[in-house]
Design a protein around this motif. Structure first.
Motif, mmCIF file in Angstrom:
data_model
loop_
_atom_site.group_PDB
_atom_site.id
_atom_site.type_symbol
_atom_site.label_atom_id
_atom_site.label_comp_id
_atom_site.label_asym_id
_atom_site.label_seq_id
_atom_site.Cartn_x
_atom_site.Cartn_y
_atom_site.Cartn_z
ATOM 1 N N GLN A 132 37.705 25.931 51.832
ATOM 2 C CA GLN A 132 38.336 26.323 50.278
ATOM 3 C C GLN A 132 37.170 27.771 50.430
ATOM 4 O O GLN A 132 36.483 28.184 51.116
ATOM 5 N N VAL A 133 38.316 28.219 49.565
ATOM 6 C CA VAL A 133 37.366 29.873 49.010
ATOM 7 C C VAL A 133 38.113 29.790 47.113
ATOM 8 O O VAL A 133 38.357 29.613 46.840
ATOM 9 N N GLN A 134 36.370 30.431 46.894
ATOM 10 C CA GLN A 134 36.598 30.943 45.557
ATOM 11 C C GLN A 134 36.333 32.076 45.653
ATOM 12 O O GLN A 134 36.084 33.173 45.733
ATOM 13 N N LEU A 135 37.307 32.518 44.639
ATOM 14 C CA LEU A 135 37.664 33.447 44.536
ATOM 15 C C LEU A 135 37.026 34.013 42.589
ATOM 16 O O LEU A 135 38.037 33.440 41.687
ATOM 17 N N VAL A 136 36.346 35.470 42.681
ATOM 18 C CA VAL A 136 35.973 35.734 41.552
ATOM 19 C C VAL A 136 36.053 37.231 40.805
ATOM 20 O O VAL A 136 35.448 38.465 41.749
ATOM 21 N N GLU A 137 36.900 37.736 39.665
ATOM 22 C CA GLU A 137 37.148 38.622 39.645
ATOM 23 C C GLU A 137 36.488 39.368 38.622
ATOM 24 O O GLU A 137 36.189 38.753 37.501
ATOM 25 N N SER A 138 36.596 40.818 38.634
ATOM 26 C CA SER A 138 35.702 42.268 37.715
ATOM 27 C C SER A 138 35.916 42.930 37.057
ATOM 28 O O SER A 138 37.237 43.249 38.165
ATOM 29 N N SER A 174 34.416 33.636 48.321
ATOM 30 C CA SER A 174 33.033 33.134 48.854
ATOM 31 C C SER A 174 33.640 32.319 49.881
ATOM 32 O O SER A 174 34.826 31.710 49.092
ATOM 33 N N GLY A 175 32.869 30.893 50.609
ATOM 34 C CA GLY A 175 33.337 30.203 50.658
ATOM 35 C C GLY A 175 33.776 30.283 52.421
ATOM 36 O O GLY A 175 33.518 31.064 52.799
ATOM 37 N N ARG A 176 34.943 29.591 52.904
ATOM 38 C CA ARG A 176 35.984 29.880 54.151
ATOM 39 C C ARG A 176 36.595 31.317 53.979
ATOM 40 O O ARG A 176 37.292 30.798 55.204
ATOM 41 N N THR A 177 35.661 32.521 53.658
ATOM 42 C CA THR A 177 36.449 33.914 54.797
ATOM 43 C C THR A 177 36.867 33.948 55.299
ATOM 44 O O THR A 177 37.402 34.872 55.477
ATOM 45 N N SER A 178 35.686 33.347 56.355
ATOM 46 C CA SER A 178 36.185 33.909 57.871
ATOM 47 C C SER A 178 37.610 33.976 58.047
ATOM 48 O O SER A 178 38.109 34.301 59.033
ATOM 49 N N ARG A 179 38.286 32.617 57.690
ATOM 50 C CA ARG A 179 39.378 32.181 57.780
ATOM 51 C C ARG A 179 40.715 32.600 56.344
ATOM 52 O O ARG A 179 41.907 33.110 56.398
ATOM 53 N N LEU A 180 40.247 34.326 55.689
ATOM 54 C CA LEU A 180 41.362 34.550 54.917
ATOM 55 C C LEU A 180 41.979 35.524 55.977
ATOM 56 O O LEU A 180 41.794 35.828 57.186
ATOM 57 N N TRP A 201 43.695 40.866 56.037
ATOM 58 C CA TRP A 201 42.178 41.061 55.568
ATOM 59 C C TRP A 201 41.263 41.247 56.448
ATOM 60 O O TRP A 201 40.764 42.459 56.705
ATOM 61 N N SER A 202 42.446 41.079 57.589
ATOM 62 C CA SER A 202 42.004 41.567 59.103
ATOM 63 C C SER A 202 42.447 43.267 59.509
ATOM 64 O O SER A 202 41.818 44.008 59.003
#
Length: 127
Positions: free
Chosen positions: A1-7, A25-31, A53-54
């Motif tokens: 799971q990946v959580q995203l928060v915009e601002s 946040s969360g499984r960001t290494s797999r983004l 992402w990479s």
């Protein structure tokens, strides 16, 4: 799971600038890819920009090329959308989205390619 928060949304005059942020946040290494989409009232959600992402490869909608810049800061797990020379037609709720799949650039421009979405942030450009 990946959580995203915009601002970073807000009200700005035409010709002005805003920078949106998307904290992951969360499984960001797999983004693999992060995208930005927007939705104006009574309109469909549309693609704005995407970045791998990479590798940092980017793609933009024609309507924002030369005005918007997408970037990411891997150490902070945060993506950005720098918006310059804003126009009233840029007014919309802006959403960041992320996915783990290795989408092609064409696939990355489609909202249905993304599994994870932020809550959205309002951008209003006055004339």
């Amino acid at each position: 799971q990946v959580q995203l928060v915009e601002s970073g949304g807000g009200l700005v005059q035409a010709g002005g600038s805003l920078r949106l942020s998307c904290a992951a946040s969360g499984r960001t290494s797999r983004l693999y890819v992060m995208g930005w989409f927007r939705q104006a009232p009574e309109k469909e959600r549309e693609f704005v920009a995407a970045i791998t992402w990479s590798g940092g490869s980017t793609g933009y909608a024609d309507s924002v090329k030369g005005r918007f810049t997408i970037s990411r800061e891997n150490a902070k797990n945060t993506g950005y959308l720098q918006m310059n020379n804003l126009k009233p037609e840029d007014t919309a709720v802006y959403y960041c989205a992320a996915d783990l799949s290795r989408w092609t650039p064409s696939q990355a421009s489609r909202a249905r390619s993304y599994d994870y979405w932020g809550q959205g942030t309002q951008v209003t450009v006055s004339s």
